[in-house]
Motif scaffolding. Structure first.
Motif, PDB file in Angstrom:
ATOM      1  N   TYR A   1      -6.250   4.185 -11.814  1.00  0.00           N
ATOM      2  CA  TYR A   1      -5.615   4.287 -10.127  1.00  0.00           C
ATOM      3  C   TYR A   1      -4.740   5.467 -10.506  1.00  0.00           C
ATOM      4  O   TYR A   1      -4.106   5.944 -11.342  1.00  0.00           O
ATOM      5  CB  TYR A   1      -5.032   3.424  -9.495  1.00  0.00           C
ATOM      6  CG  TYR A   1      -5.744   2.153  -9.618  1.00  0.00           C
ATOM      7  CD1 TYR A   1      -6.625   2.115  -8.221  1.00  0.00           C
ATOM      8  CD2 TYR A   1      -5.921   1.097 -10.235  1.00  0.00           C
ATOM      9  CE1 TYR A   1      -7.561   1.171  -8.007  1.00  0.00           C
ATOM     10  CE2 TYR A   1      -6.829   0.138 -10.319  1.00  0.00           C
ATOM     11  CZ  TYR A   1      -7.472   0.198  -8.858  1.00  0.00           C
ATOM     12  OH  TYR A   1      -8.279  -1.184  -8.780  1.00  0.00           O
TER      13      TYR A   1
ATOM     14  N   TYR B   1      -3.696  -8.965 -11.961  1.00  0.00           N
ATOM     15  CA  TYR B   1      -4.780  -8.186 -11.211  1.00  0.00           C
ATOM     16  C   TYR B   1      -5.436  -9.176 -10.305  1.00  0.00           C
ATOM     17  O   TYR B   1      -5.454 -10.393 -10.393  1.00  0.00           O
ATOM     18  CB  TYR B   1      -5.654  -7.458 -12.090  1.00  0.00           C
ATOM     19  CG  TYR B   1      -5.032  -6.831 -13.107  1.00  0.00           C
ATOM     20  CD1 TYR B   1      -4.499  -5.577 -12.970  1.00  0.00           C
ATOM     21  CD2 TYR B   1      -5.224  -7.327 -14.605  1.00  0.00           C
ATOM     22  CE1 TYR B   1      -4.005  -4.842 -13.921  1.00  0.00           C
ATOM     23  CE2 TYR B   1      -4.683  -6.599 -15.563  1.00  0.00           C
ATOM     24  CZ  TYR B   1      -3.921  -5.376 -15.458  1.00  0.00           C
ATOM     25  OH  TYR B   1      -3.519  -4.713 -16.251  1.00  0.00           O
TER      26      TYR B   1
ATOM     27  N   ARG C   1      -4.630  -5.344  -7.854  1.00  0.00           N
ATOM     28  CA  ARG C   1      -5.817  -4.583  -7.733  1.00  0.00           C
ATOM     29  C   ARG C   1      -6.865  -4.950  -8.410  1.00  0.00           C
ATOM     30  O   ARG C   1      -6.855  -5.709  -9.192  1.00  0.00           O
ATOM     31  CB  ARG C   1      -5.629  -2.921  -8.291  1.00  0.00           C
ATOM     32  CG  ARG C   1      -4.234  -2.403  -7.805  1.00  0.00           C
ATOM     33  CD  ARG C   1      -4.415  -1.498  -6.697  1.00  0.00           C
ATOM     34  NE  ARG C   1      -3.164  -0.855  -6.507  1.00  0.00           N
ATOM     35  CZ  ARG C   1      -2.581   0.413  -6.732  1.00  0.00           C
ATOM     36  NH1 ARG C   1      -3.412   1.052  -7.567  1.00  0.00           N
ATOM     37  NH2 ARG C   1      -1.333   0.475  -6.468  1.00  0.00           N
ATOM     38  N   GLU C   2      -8.115  -4.473  -7.970  1.00  0.00           N
ATOM     39  CA  GLU C   2      -9.486  -5.184  -8.512  1.00  0.00           C
ATOM     40  C   GLU C   2      -9.642  -4.702  -9.926  1.00  0.00           C
ATOM     41  O   GLU C   2      -9.847  -5.425 -10.847  1.00  0.00           O
ATOM     42  CB  GLU C   2     -10.447  -4.688  -7.777  1.00  0.00           C
ATOM     43  CG  GLU C   2     -10.493  -4.714  -6.421  1.00  0.00           C
ATOM     44  CD  GLU C   2     -11.279  -6.071  -5.838  1.00  0.00           C
ATOM     45  OE1 GLU C   2     -12.260  -6.420  -6.191  1.00  0.00           O
ATOM     46  OE2 GLU C   2     -10.287  -6.817  -4.953  1.00  0.00           O
TER      47      GLU C   2
ATOM     48  N   ARG D   1       2.362   1.866 -11.912  1.00  0.00           N
ATOM     49  CA  ARG D   1       2.188   0.604 -12.089  1.00  0.00           C
ATOM     50  C   ARG D   1       2.780  -0.034 -13.259  1.00  0.00           C
ATOM     51  O   ARG D   1       3.280  -1.005 -13.327  1.00  0.00           O
ATOM     52  CB  ARG D   1       0.445   0.416 -11.922  1.00  0.00           C
ATOM     53  CG  ARG D   1      -0.214   0.799 -10.745  1.00  0.00           C
ATOM     54  CD  ARG D   1      -1.639   0.914 -10.760  1.00  0.00           C
ATOM     55  NE  ARG D   1      -2.068  -0.452 -10.896  1.00  0.00           N
ATOM     56  CZ  ARG D   1      -2.852  -0.905 -11.607  1.00  0.00           C
ATOM     57  NH1 ARG D   1      -3.456  -0.067 -12.257  1.00  0.00           N
ATOM     58  NH2 ARG D   1      -3.536  -2.097 -11.548  1.00  0.00           N
TER      59      ARG D   1
END
Ligand code: ADP
Length: 472
Positions: free
Chosen positions: A102, A44, A96-97, A108
């Protein structure tokens, strides 16, 4: 032994809850015992990524259904966490943060698991065990056994640890093409209740299943969000191993987040200084007992009961208590708590959000920690509270039963209640207030006693090793 942990979280790289704490600590303790321990997790965009140096160790590509993706595996250069840390970078999916939340989380985490299996299948040697954690990595035991591309891995023992069975990663059967070609006769091993259920699949396919406390293992047979019959059926391969805490990170004598460090001997003064700091920051009265809640503001933690339990406690106990809530989660609970901040100014305050530093300060400076959880597989908060001399007030559920003994019992050091209700919480707050004002000697004995309890990972880490060895 060579042990591979595969997880979505690992402290301090990325942590959302207890899973991160466990995967940050257990491997370190296993490595200390002389084993080769590797943690593999998604890459991440976290602070840890940018603050450390990395070697590229593998580059390849795979398919998620018809979607082709390339992936990189990078390794932290200095082994600073006490084990080998590998991150899997999948451009556009994992970088991603946030960790979760999501719309494409299924894609993912499925591609992450495919990449991990693909990478492992290219190793020249085989590890002794692959240990996966929760549903995000729950398809791996199935994939190593039944996906043709990974047939080199078939004989590697797999272990799954269930940190929380509420979340199972359900996905529709339309997504079956995501997995690389597999033996279609084995479809039943992916399914539970007409969907692909990664957690159920892990329970069916892993060689051993562990839960993070003994009591939670029993509870799963009658309360596991639909998997009750499965746990009953598979109970022969399920084992409860209580989580430990990382006593290097969670140590009031060295914790750099505290304004004053302390040990059991200097507990009273040390806690008081930290309490003063909190009360100063949040406009609370340092003379009154301070009750804190730290955690996700969700139904599982009974966070919805907090606002009414807090107001009822303040009214019933004539304002002789202060409350501070640190957490985030359901917007209705967050809003309600924010409103209470104005309504009960000087008695209630909140920090809506995530703050690792504040959580440490609260464990140190609070008098009592509230945990009215409806579900608590193990719970780490109460163990941190014990180590910092803060009396836990917990509902008798899951790991809270295994780690907290009510002070009404012989050598009890905490407060327990049975029902997740406003009445039980308010009543328990009353018992705590009585301890604080009228049973000072007992209160101080409890604090000293709990600080001496050993919840370090040493013995649990060894239990895991024995479990792996039994699979050889
Ligand atoms: P869960 O994993 O179910 O959320 P655990 O008790 O196992 O609960 O672990 C929670 C961990 O997350 C603890 O380390 C706790 O201090 C931390 N935590 C939870 N919410 C917050 C927050 N808002 N800020 C800082 N730390 C938090």
């Amino acid at each position: 032994m060579e042990i591979i942990h595969v997880s979505a979280e690992c402290y301090p790289v990325a942590k959302v809850g207890g899973l991160g704490d466990v995967v940050g600590a257990l491997p370190k303790y296993q490595a200390k015992e002389g084993h080769i321990v590797k943690v593999v997790m998604p890459m991440y965009r976290t602070k840890f990524l940018y603050e450390n140096e990395w070697d590229l160790v593998h580059q390849s590509s795979q398919y998620l259904g018809t979607h082709w993706f390339s992936y990189n595996v990078i390794k932290e250069k200095t082994n600073k966490l006490g084990f080998d840390l590998y991150l899997v970078d999948i451009n556009g999916l994992l970088d991603r943060e946030r960790v979760y939340g999501y719309d494409d989380d299924i894609e993912r985490f499925t591609s992450f698991q495919i990449a991990v299996c693909d990478w492992l299948s290219k190793w020249a040697h085989k590890p002794d065990v692959v240990h996966v954690h929760d549903y995000h990595t729950g398809l791996i035991p199935f994939m190593v056994q039944h996906c043709y591309a990974f047939r080199h891995l078939t004989n590697i023992p797999t272990v799954v640890t269930i940190h929380n069975a509420q979340y199972q990663g359900w996905m529709g059967w339309d997504k079956r093409y995501y997995l690389p070609g597999w033996d279609s006769w084995k479809g039943g091993l992916l399914e539970w209740d007409k969907t692909i259920n990664p957690l159920a699949s892990a329970v069916k396919c892993a060689w051993k299943v562990t839960t993070v406390s003994y009591s939670y293992l029993n509870e799963l047979k009658y309360m596991s969000n639909g998997l009750e019959n499965l746990f009953e059926y598979e109970k022969g391969k399920c084992v409860g191993i209580l989580n430990g805490i990382d006593t290097d990170v969670w140590n009031p004598a060295t914790d750099h987040f505290l304004v004053k460090n302390y040990d059991a001997e200097k507990e009273e003064k040390g806690k008081q200084k930290n309490k003063k700091e909190i009360c100063g920051q949040f406009g609370l009265d340092v003379e009154k007992p301070l009750f804190v809640f730290i955690g996700r503001l969700v139904g599982e933690k009974a966070a919805d009961l907090l606002p009414d339990s807090i107001s009822s406690s303040i009214y019933q106990h004539h304002g002789n208590c202060n409350f501070l809530v640190l957490g985030s989660g359901e917007p209705t609970v967050e809003n309600h708590l924010e409103v209470m901040k104005q309504q009960f100014s000087g008695y209630v305050n909140t920090y809506i959000g995530y703050s690792e530093s504040l959580s440490h300060l609260l464990y140190a400076g609070a008098d009592f920690l509230l945990m009215p959880s409806r579900v608590e597989p193990c719970g780490l908060n109460q163990m941190y509270a014990l180590r910092y001399g803060t009396v836990p007030i917990v509902r008798s559920v899951g790991g809270l039963i295994d780690t907290v003994k009510d002070f009404g019992e012989y050598q009890g050091f905490g407060i327990r209640f049975d029902n997740a209700t406003i009445w039980d919480i308010t009543y328990s707050v009353g018992r705590a207030i009585d301890l604080y004002y009228h049973k000072k000697n007992l209160f101080s004995w409890m604090q000293q006693y709990m600080m001496g309890i050993d919840h370090s990972w040493d013995s649990s880490a060894r239990e895991y090793i024995q479990l792996y060895q039994s699979l050889k």
